[in-house]
Design an enzyme around this catalytic site. Structure first.
Site, short mmCIF file in Angstrom:
data_model
loop_
_atom_site.label_atom_id
_atom_site.label_comp_id
_atom_site.label_asym_id
_atom_site.label_seq_id
_atom_site.Cartn_x
_atom_site.Cartn_y
_atom_site.Cartn_z
N GLY A 43 19.35 -5.76 -51.54
CA GLY A 43 20.13 -6.93 -51.94
C GLY A 43 20.83 -6.71 -53.27
O GLY A 43 20.92 -7.63 -54.09
N GLY A 44 21.34 -5.51 -53.48
CA GLY A 44 21.84 -5.10 -54.80
C GLY A 44 23.26 -5.48 -55.13
O GLY A 44 23.81 -5.01 -56.13
N ASP A 60 23.10 -4.54 -48.96
CA ASP A 60 23.48 -5.94 -49.10
C ASP A 60 24.18 -6.35 -47.81
O ASP A 60 24.38 -5.53 -46.91
CB ASP A 60 24.38 -6.18 -50.32
N ASN A 81 20.36 -7.07 -43.96
CA ASN A 81 19.79 -8.38 -44.28
C ASN A 81 18.31 -8.17 -44.55
O ASN A 81 17.57 -7.70 -43.68
CB ASN A 81 20.00 -9.34 -43.11
N PHE A 82 17.84 -8.50 -45.76
CA PHE A 82 16.47 -8.13 -46.13
C PHE A 82 15.39 -8.93 -45.39
O PHE A 82 14.20 -8.67 -45.56
CB PHE A 82 16.24 -8.19 -47.63
N ARG A 107 16.07 -6.93 -57.49
CA ARG A 107 16.41 -7.58 -58.76
C ARG A 107 16.90 -9.01 -58.50
O ARG A 107 17.90 -9.22 -57.80
CB ARG A 107 17.48 -6.79 -59.51
N HIS A 151 13.33 -14.81 -56.76
CA HIS A 151 13.41 -16.13 -57.40
C HIS A 151 14.36 -17.07 -56.67
O HIS A 151 14.37 -18.27 -56.95
CB HIS A 151 13.79 -15.99 -58.88
#
Length: 357
Positions: free
Chosen positions: A199-200, A224, A245-246, A261, A265
């Protein structure tokens, strides 16, 4: 520094109305001098041009334009050099950079409506804890029932500023690999994929790592969504872009490092567990998971961290987490925490090193 602050407090307590405003103006000017570009973004020189010249260029009415420019000069965003004549300053130049311009567009266009809807959302939910990506102020602000990070990629005019601001988010200060012993932990790993940036975004972290460790050329994978790579503003020499897609099975198996990163959250705990378990499944015996996030103390949290935390609660039903919350989350996912290295003390930006239990 403490003595200077004490003197200012004394002056403030003794100031009359006129002196109070004089102190405020002085502090504002000092703040602008001390701000880094990232500070400028969180808080929200060219040749001088006259109002008439700007009006001709922009086709805006001179009176409207002059009033806007006068306001911008009064808060330090531009410089007033003469009557009806204005010039850029360091703040102007910062906000003209694509990353910071994207930040302004993102915070006003995407975050702003959510924060406006947040009070009504809290009232409607009777101020209960809502950790749900599909039930937050975001769905109240925008016409969707989808999670924010599912809906935003379908809106190019909103998604592009988000990706731009990610390239400068936390850009000031030392990089994470200046405190985390990256070379030592990499060791004599001989696999084909040393570092997977999950997802960078546009790859700003991958590029920084490759610049610091050129031997990683060809061994870094940037993952990503396809929509991100469609908007990629530069070439990624030495870095392999891989649409992914993670929440789906991790396509790169047995990498040394899987790096996330500011991903977790954005999601409530159940979604984070799902993301992490995809990485655990793909891990080999030498794999590590590196989580680059704020790790908050139990008290005395900075204003910047608390601001971001409330924004996450409003937008995504998610949070910034404390050390205890991180340990509990990772334990639930099936991970063991090896170490936590903090590289920006003010925001408590940290690297959590974890392995499968």
């Amino acid at each position: 520094m403490d003595s200077i602050l004490a003197q200012l407090r004394t002056l403030a307590s003794q100031a009359d109305s006129a002196s109070r405003y004089k102190i405020l103006d002085g502090l504002r000017a000092l703040q602008l001098q001390l701000e880094t570009p990232h500070d400028t973004l969180s808080r929200l020189s060219g040749l001088p041009l006259s109002t008439a010249a700007l009006s001709e260029t922009t086709k805006a009415a001179p009176l409207v334009l002059s009033r806007i420019l006068r306001y911008l000069a009064s808060i330090g965003m531009i410089q007033e050099v003469a009557r009806d004549s204005f010039a850029a300053n360091t703040i102007t130049e910062t906000l003209a950079q694509s990353g910071y311009e994207g930040g302004v567009r993102h915070f006003f266009g995407n975050v702003g409506p959510v924060l406006q809807a947040f009070p009504d959302f809290l009232s409607e939910t009777k101020y209960q804890d809502v950790s749900n990506a599909t039930h937050s102020a975001f769905q109240k602000a925008f016409p969707t029932d989808l999670p924010a990070f599912v809906w935003l990629p379908t809106q190019p005019e909103r998604f592009a500023p988000l990706q731009q601001v990610m390239t400068v988010q936390g850009a000031s200060g030392m990089p994470w690999f200046s405190v985390f012993p990256f070379e030592k932990e990499l060791g004599n790993f001989t696999g084909s994929h040393a570092f997977v940036d999950v997802g960078g975004g546009f790859g700003h972290q991958s590029l920084a790592l490759l610049k610091a460790f050129p031997a990683l050329h060809g061994k870094i994978v940037l993952e990503d969504l396809p929509q991100t790579f469609e908007q990629l503003p530069f070439r990624l020499d030495g870095i392999e872009p891989k649409p992914h897609n993670f929440f789906e099975p991790q396509p790169v198996k047995g990498a040394r490092f899987y790096y996330l990163r500011n991903i977790l959250h954005d999601w409530p705990d159940d979604k984070c567990v799902a993301i992490l378990q995809q990485l655990i499944t793909a891990s080999g015996p030498d794999s590590q998971i590196l989580i680059d996030e704020m790790v908050l103390p139990d008290s005395g949290v900075s204003w910047e961290a608390t601001t971001i935390d409330l924004t996450l609660m409003a937008s995504f039903g998610s949070r910034e987490r404390t050390t205890a919350q991180w340990n509990a989350l990772l334990d639930t996912a099936g991970l063991k925490v090896l170490r936590i290295d903090t590289y920006q003390a003010r925001r408590q930006d940290s690297i959590i090193q974890a392995i499968a239990k």
